[in-house]
Design a protein around this motif. Structure first.
Motif, PDB file in Angstrom:
ATOM      1  N   UNK A 270       1.253  -1.394  -0.485  1.00 50.28           N
ATOM      2  CA  UNK A 270      -0.328   0.291  -0.032  1.00 50.28           C
ATOM      3  C   UNK A 270       0.493   1.717  -0.082  1.00 50.28           C
ATOM      4  N   UNK A 271       1.874   1.404   0.755  1.00 46.78           N
ATOM      5  CA  UNK A 271       3.132   2.404   0.512  1.00 46.78           C
ATOM      6  C   UNK A 271       3.281   3.402  -0.458  1.00 46.78           C
ATOM      7  N   UNK A 272       3.633   1.847  -1.629  1.00 52.12           N
ATOM      8  CA  UNK A 272       4.592   1.549  -2.347  1.00 52.12           C
ATOM      9  C   UNK A 272       3.407   2.449  -3.890  1.00 52.12           C
ATOM     10  N   UNK A 273       1.812   1.603  -3.557  1.00 50.70           N
ATOM     11  CA  UNK A 273       1.711   2.061  -4.901  1.00 50.70           C
ATOM     12  C   UNK A 273       0.738   3.292  -4.114  1.00 50.70           C
ATOM     13  N   UNK A 274       0.132   2.685  -3.378  1.00 55.36           N
ATOM     14  CA  UNK A 274      -0.890   4.256  -2.867  1.00 55.36           C
ATOM     15  C   UNK A 274      -0.559   4.904  -1.302  1.00 55.36           C
ATOM     16  N   UNK A 275       0.328   5.166  -1.844  1.00 55.84           N
ATOM     17  CA  UNK A 275       1.057   6.023  -0.737  1.00 55.84           C
ATOM     18  C   UNK A 275       0.355   7.356   0.377  1.00 55.84           C
ATOM     19  N   UNK A 276       0.861   7.567   0.820  1.00 57.75           N
ATOM     20  CA  UNK A 276      -0.053   8.681   1.903  1.00 57.75           C
ATOM     21  C   UNK A 276       0.054  10.276   1.267  1.00 57.75           C
ATOM     22  N   UNK A 277      -0.756  11.317   1.163  1.00 59.72           N
ATOM     23  CA  UNK A 277      -0.236  12.244   1.776  1.00 59.72           C
ATOM     24  C   UNK A 277       0.625  13.307   2.147  1.00 59.72           C
ATOM     25  N   UNK A 278       1.610  13.493   1.742  1.00 61.78           N
ATOM     26  CA  UNK A 278       2.037  14.492   3.046  1.00 61.78           C
ATOM     27  C   UNK A 278       1.504  15.577   4.105  1.00 61.78           C
ATOM     28  N   UNK A 279       1.926  15.204   5.241  1.00 58.40           N
ATOM     29  CA  UNK A 279       0.739  16.117   5.641  1.00 58.40           C
ATOM     30  C   UNK A 279       0.428  15.471   7.677  1.00 58.40           C
ATOM     31  N   UNK A 280      -0.690  14.569   6.892  1.00 59.67           N
ATOM     32  CA  UNK A 280      -1.610  14.105   8.147  1.00 59.67           C
ATOM     33  C   UNK A 280      -0.795  13.397   8.528  1.00 59.67           C
ATOM     34  N   UNK A 281      -0.839  13.424   9.804  1.00 57.73           N
ATOM     35  CA  UNK A 281      -0.050  12.607  10.885  1.00 57.73           C
ATOM     36  C   UNK A 281      -0.257  11.025  11.681  1.00 57.73           C
ATOM     37  N   UNK A 282      -0.496   9.764  10.410  1.00 59.93           N
ATOM     38  CA  UNK A 282      -0.599   9.059  10.820  1.00 59.93           C
ATOM     39  C   UNK A 282       0.326   8.496  10.662  1.00 59.93           C
ATOM     40  N   UNK A 283       0.029   7.639  11.603  1.00 62.26           N
ATOM     41  CA  UNK A 283       1.950   6.671  11.945  1.00 62.26           C
ATOM     42  C   UNK A 283       1.598   4.939  11.785  1.00 62.26           C
ATOM     43  N   UNK A 284       1.796   4.431  10.891  1.00 63.25           N
ATOM     44  CA  UNK A 284       1.824   2.852  10.005  1.00 63.25           C
ATOM     45  C   UNK A 284       2.699   1.171  11.763  1.00 63.25           C
ATOM     46  N   UNK A 285       1.779   0.999  12.528  1.00 68.41           N
ATOM     47  CA  UNK A 285       2.820   0.298  12.866  1.00 68.41           C
ATOM     48  C   UNK A 285       2.580  -1.381  12.504  1.00 68.41           C
ATOM     49  N   UNK A 286       3.194  -1.969  12.000  1.00 73.18           N
ATOM     50  CA  UNK A 286       3.153  -3.832  11.389  1.00 73.18           C
ATOM     51  C   UNK A 286       3.311  -4.459  12.573  1.00 73.18           C
ATOM     52  N   UNK A 287       1.989  -5.150  13.411  1.00 69.07           N
ATOM     53  CA  UNK A 287       1.945  -5.472  15.117  1.00 69.07           C
ATOM     54  C   UNK A 287       0.324  -5.803  14.776  1.00 69.07           C
TER      55      UNK A 287
END
Length: 285
Positions: free
Chosen positions: A112-129
């Protein structure tokens, strides 16, 4: 004369928990459907993150819309990431929100990060857990809203269905906060009734949002469970759900108690995954 933009092509990749596909929508220029092992997981329009294609996503969006005044930033914990549809929605509708997204499938998050990247700015933290392990380690009162949309294929994992899990969700919520979960079941609703009983054992207020046909047992489908310790704005939630293209009903109070019947809260020792959808109810392709 500028050359036309190349047509988007599907992407297929093995991820930690199956085979993921990103399928472009021919009707929306930068919109994508994510499936894992044929089961739809997310739909994202990169040009319009407020567009929620799936019915259950719109209902979770209604819960988020009702969680605070219009535009007010929220601290949101998302259990289950998919293509990050709802984090993008919150970032667009409530600028300044802080969000954590937890998903056990790290390879899917990378896709998802590679093909549907998040826009710059929003405070979204992704955790693999693992969702429950991360929840157990989270501090008390750290979230205004917890959104649970965790499926292994088409089934909710057993360890995210229990009273102990519900108590962890309640612990991380601030006063006035709410929990919302995407669930799926069909008649006789053994799983869904058990979830209502489980969350009623922990939270003072519980409601269920689903299409009338699903609640009447006519078909297998999604239902959104909403829980809070303080009063839920059931009337506003019901108004929003009724205006959808596929209108939904909000069951609460005595009606929800009748629906739950004699179901009991789920203990860790007796927990099972949610039922397999019959006949590939949610499969694509």
């Amino acid at each position: 004369m500028n050359a036309p933009a190349p047509e988007p092509i599907p992407v297929t990749r093995a991820v930690d928990h199956g085979t993921a596909k990103l399928l472009p929508d021919v009707d929306r220029r930068r919109a994508w459907l994510l499936t894992v092992d044929g089961a739809p997981q997310s739909y994202v329009d990169l040009d319009d993150p407020t567009h929620l294609e799936f019915e259950y996503a719109r209902r979770l969006g209604h819960v988020l819309d009702c969680a605070a005044g219009p535009g007010r930033p929220l601290d949101v914990l998302h259990l289950g990431g998919g293509a990050l549809t709802l984090p993008r929605y919150v970032a667009a509708t409530r600028p300044g929100s802080r969000q954590h997204v937890v998903d056990a499938d790290r390879a899917l998050l990378d896709l998802v990060a590679e093909h549907l990247p998040l826009p710059d700015g929003p405070a979204i933290t992704v955790h693999g857990a693992d969702a429950r392990q991360w929840l157990q380690a989270a501090p008390d009162g750290c979230a205004d809203v917890v959104v649970a949309d965790v499926f292994g294929g088409s089934r909710v994992p057993a360890h995210l269905t229990t009273e102990a899990y519900a108590r962890e969700a309640a612990r991380v919520l601030r006063p006035g906060g709410c929990y919302a979960a995407n669930l799926a079941d069909g008649a006789p609703f053994t799983f869904l009734r058990s979830q209502v009983a489980t969350f009623r054992a922990v939270f003072a207020q519980v409601a269920l949002v689903a299409e009338p046909g699903v609640l009447r047992g006519r078909r297998f489908g999604n239902a959104v469970l909403v829980a809070a310790q303080s009063a839920l704005d059931v009337a506003e939630l019901a108004r929003r759900a009724a205006r959808d293209a596929f209108p939904a009903r909000v069951e609460h109070g005595p009606g929800l108690r009748r629906f739950a019947g004699d179901a009991r809260a789920v203990a860790d020792a007796g927990a099972v995954d949610s039922p397999e959808p019959p006949g590939g109810s949610f499969s694509v392709g």
